[in-house]
Design a protein around this motif. Structure first.
Motif, PDB file in Angstrom:
ATOM      1  N   ARG A 178     -42.720 -28.130 -73.753  1.00 36.45           N
ATOM      2  CA  ARG A 178     -42.462 -26.977 -74.629  1.00 36.45           C
ATOM      3  C   ARG A 178     -43.711 -26.542 -75.386  1.00 36.45           C
ATOM      4  O   ARG A 178     -43.633 -25.829 -76.367  1.00 36.45           O
ATOM      5  N   ASN A 179     -44.857 -27.034 -74.939  1.00 34.24           N
ATOM      6  CA  ASN A 179     -46.146 -26.671 -75.531  1.00 34.24           C
ATOM      7  C   ASN A 179     -46.310 -27.209 -76.945  1.00 34.24           C
ATOM      8  O   ASN A 179     -47.117 -26.702 -77.730  1.00 34.24           O
ATOM      9  N   ALA A 230     -52.571 -31.634 -65.783  1.00 36.72           N
ATOM     10  CA  ALA A 230     -51.148 -31.505 -66.069  1.00 36.72           C
ATOM     11  C   ALA A 230     -50.335 -32.332 -65.092  1.00 36.72           C
ATOM     12  O   ALA A 230     -50.755 -32.586 -63.955  1.00 36.72           O
ATOM     13  N   PRO A 252     -49.909 -18.568 -71.488  1.00 35.00           N
ATOM     14  CA  PRO A 252     -48.765 -19.294 -72.069  1.00 35.00           C
ATOM     15  C   PRO A 252     -47.460 -19.035 -71.327  1.00 35.00           C
ATOM     16  O   PRO A 252     -46.620 -19.925 -71.204  1.00 35.00           O
ATOM     17  N   SER A 285     -57.763 -28.247 -67.941  1.00 28.85           N
ATOM     18  CA  SER A 285     -56.728 -29.179 -68.390  1.00 28.85           C
ATOM     19  C   SER A 285     -56.265 -29.981 -67.181  1.00 28.85           C
ATOM     20  O   SER A 285     -56.528 -29.608 -66.037  1.00 28.85           O
ATOM     21  N   THR A 342     -55.537 -31.290 -72.805  1.00 30.79           N
ATOM     22  CA  THR A 342     -56.557 -30.259 -72.979  1.00 30.79           C
ATOM     23  C   THR A 342     -57.578 -30.716 -74.012  1.00 30.79           C
ATOM     24  O   THR A 342     -57.372 -31.702 -74.725  1.00 30.79           O
ATOM     25  N   LEU A 398     -49.941 -32.021 -74.820  1.00 25.87           N
ATOM     26  CA  LEU A 398     -48.823 -31.111 -75.056  1.00 25.87           C
ATOM     27  C   LEU A 398     -47.660 -31.503 -74.161  1.00 25.87           C
ATOM     28  O   LEU A 398     -47.849 -32.040 -73.064  1.00 25.87           O
ATOM     29  N   ASP A 399     -46.433 -31.242 -74.631  1.00 27.68           N
ATOM     30  CA  ASP A 399     -45.271 -31.528 -73.789  1.00 27.68           C
ATOM     31  C   ASP A 399     -44.827 -30.253 -73.072  1.00 27.68           C
ATOM     32  O   ASP A 399     -45.499 -29.216 -73.124  1.00 27.68           O
ATOM     33  N   SER A 412     -59.317 -29.152 -77.341  1.00 22.20           N
ATOM     34  CA  SER A 412     -59.158 -28.041 -78.284  1.00 22.20           C
ATOM     35  C   SER A 412     -60.512 -27.437 -78.658  1.00 22.20           C
ATOM     36  O   SER A 412     -61.573 -27.971 -78.324  1.00 22.20           O
ATOM     37  N   LEU A 461     -47.166 -21.365 -68.314  1.00 18.01           N
ATOM     38  CA  LEU A 461     -47.397 -22.782 -68.514  1.00 18.01           C
ATOM     39  C   LEU A 461     -46.206 -23.664 -68.125  1.00 18.01           C
ATOM     40  O   LEU A 461     -46.385 -24.635 -67.379  1.00 18.01           O
ATOM     41  N   PRO A 462     -44.970 -23.373 -68.555  1.00 23.71           N
ATOM     42  CA  PRO A 462     -43.855 -24.259 -68.184  1.00 23.71           C
ATOM     43  C   PRO A 462     -43.671 -24.374 -66.680  1.00 23.71           C
ATOM     44  O   PRO A 462     -43.433 -25.446 -66.150  1.00 23.71           O
ATOM     45  N   THR A 479     -47.439 -30.210 -79.587  1.00 21.42           N
ATOM     46  CA  THR A 479     -48.443 -31.277 -79.612  1.00 21.42           C
ATOM     47  C   THR A 479     -47.760 -32.628 -79.782  1.00 21.42           C
ATOM     48  O   THR A 479     -46.994 -32.843 -80.729  1.00 21.42           O
TER      49      THR A 479
END
Length: 564
Positions: free
Chosen positions: A108-109, A36, A6, A34, A95, A105-106, A97, A9-10, A111
């Protein structure tokens, strides 16, 4: 590709979105991976690609997950996952789940969008995978391995994008309703070329009676395909072609329209245009140097008569006449004044009321788009004679027809106990529809039809060219066309003799084809010239009471004595 921690991720998403568009060398996504930013999946045959995109012309940079053609230079998007919920804080990431749902996800993680939870609330999907197929379908499957890791060999489709069309129908997709799952498959236009959110137009099946598909603008119907009669959608009788195969399937479980192209290598799409409000079919034609473009094959609505219920109840539309609207036999305009101004929306009313019993009969029309049938009643396994009796026994019945005419055989019966609307006339036969009328109306229409079968229409056109009548083709300007042939042997002596010759086009006519010139043949115009005495006798010397109308070539007369 394993999911990143996490904390990273950004940074990873920002790097991926700004990098050149890489395509992951696979058509599948599992729960450990995933995609991205501008990474993509590509179907095994390289036909379609899945990834994030920003619509051309968009000024706010909102991103959407979509599917587009990978094999053509023009990015043509055919499906959008999150059309109602764009990624406003890019980059986005897709992703799978733990319960087997696709999740967007955006940056900022948070949904943004997710597919249905096929595993159930709180469930865990075993070995879920998402695969992009060469037909453009994105399929989520569950199973294949047990919790212990042993292979079971069993997989099940948990979700697929074909069940949730956006504005495009691809070959093999269904447009209709699945009664088992409760899924309604419609296509809805984009709001604009830069905004894939739902627009003003929706094309969908309306259940009830015979299957029929309607184009809506908001809540208002603007076009109807015509009821399905087992052989065709009666409002689009010319839809079939050699390369385009379609059908409508209807059973207790589901009702839907689907189509295929005979050559699978041809890229074809059926799209709802949000600007024109038309359903359009396109095929990609390949050009030199890897180029090409989309060619339009047909679109609906096509002409003014495709406007829904343009001529109101018991009226029909015909693009070959002016005004466009007419009343069905046995009916007259509800508002003659509005009708004369070209407004037929008020429809028609009966000339003679029904007796609701043995005093009623039926008049057959055969070149009509069937009336809207969503409120009609279908009776399977009923003969046409039984259907006629059922209609006569129901005071509310307005008309009946065969429910299925596939293979040239009438099967079942459909009865309209509502006003007949959204009819239009075609040059070719579509299907017999039996309109209920008072028997007196049926008798009058039958008598009129019999009279017309013996009519000789005489067109008077006075043409003097330098004071000379044109080669006898006009007898004092009268050229006649008739429907009867020469008299058979044994004609009665008091019948007028038919003396006519067939007009030929001269061989030196500039319009005469070179092929016919070489063969020495004359071009048959299939016209007849009558002696003036025959015409005068047949029309009672052009009596005023024999005149039945006026055309562009002059007056038209009804023959008052029989010509053989």
């Amino acid at each position: 590709m394993r999911a990143p921690p996490p904390s990273l991720l950004p940074l990873l998403l920002a790097t991926a979105f700004l990098s050149p568009s890489p395509s992951i060398a696979t058509d599948k996504l599992d729960q450990t991976a995933s995609i991205a930013g501008n990474q993509t999946l590509e179907s095994a045959g390289g036909v379609f690609r899945l990834g994030f995109f920003v619509p051309p012309g968009s000024s706010d940079g909102r991103a959407y997950l979509g599917i587009w053609y990978a094999s053509i230079p023009e990015k043509t998007v055919v499906w959008v996952a999150n059309r109602r919920n764009p990624v406003v804080r890019p980059p986005g990431v897709l992703t799978l789940s733990s319960d087997g749902r696709l999740v967007i996800l955006d940056g900022r993680n948070a949904t943004v969008w997710s597919s249905d939870n096929a595993a159930g609330s709180g469930g865990v999907a075993t070995r879920a995978t998402a695969q992009l197929l060469d037909n453009g379908d994105l399929v989520v499957s569950h199973g294949g391995e047990s919790q212990s890791g042993s292979t079971t060999g069993r997989t099940s489709v948990a979700w697929e994008s074909f069940d949730y069309p956006t504005d495009t129908l691809l070959p093999g997709m269904k447009l209709g309703v699945d009664g088992r799952s409760g899924i309604s498959r419609n296509i809805t236009s984009w709001r604009s070329a830069a905004d894939p959110s739902p627009g003003a137009y929706t094309f969908k099946l309306v259940s009830g009676g015979l299957p029929e598909f309607f184009l809506f603008r908001g809540l208002s119907k603007t076009y109807a395909s015509g009821p399905w009669n087992g052989a065709e959608l009666t409002g689009v009788p010319n839809l079939k072609s050699r390369d385009f195969i379609f059908t409508v399937l209807s059973n207790p479980d589901e009702t839907y329209y689907t189509y295929y192209v005979s050559d699978p290598s041809v890229l074809s799409r059926f799209v709802l245009n949000g600007t024109t409000g038309q359903v359009q079919r396109f095929s990609w034609h390949r050009g030199g140097g890897g180029g090409g473009g989309w060619s339009g094959f047909w679109h609906f609505p096509l002409d003014p008569c495709d406007s829904y219920a343009r001529c109101g109840a018991f009226g029909y539309c015909d693009v070959g006449q002016s005004p466009l609207c007419s009343c069905l036999p046995g009916f007259r305009p509800r508002s003659p004044q509005r009708w004369s101004l070209g407004d037929g929306s008020g429809g028609c009313v009966r000339t003679t009321n029904l007796s609701c019993g043995a005093g009623d009969g039926f008049w057959t029309v055969s070149r009509m788009k069937l009336p809207e049938a969503t409120s009609a009643t279908v009776h399977a396994g009923v003969t046409m004679d039984q259907c006629r009796k059922m209609c006569l026994g129901n005071c509310s019945c307005r008309a009946y027809a065969a429910a299925d005419v596939s293979g040239g055989i009438n099967r079942g019966c459909v009865i309209w106990a509502v006003d007949l609307i959204d009819m239009r006339q075609y040059p070719e036969v579509v299907q017999d529809v039996y309109i209920r009328l008072a028997q007196s109306e049926v008798d009058a229409l039958t008598a009129a039809a019999n009279r017309r079968s013996h009519v000789v229409v005489v067109i008077a056109a006075v043409a003097a060219i330098s004071g000379v009548l044109l080669l006898g083709a006009f007898a004092f300007g009268c050229l006649c066309f008739w429907r009867n042939r020469a008299a058979p042997a044994g004609s009665r002596d008091n019948e007028l003799p038919l003396r006519a010759t067939k007009l030929k086009r001269p061989r030196d006519d500039q319009r005469f084809s070179e092929e016919n010139k070489m063969s020495g043949e004359e071009d048959d115009l299939d016209l007849r010239v009558f002696d003036l005495a025959v015409i005068l006798a047949a029309t009672n010397n052009f009596a005023a009471d024999s005149k039945i109308g006026q055309g562009g070539f002059g007056p038209v007369y009804l023959v008052t004595s029989k010509i053989k």
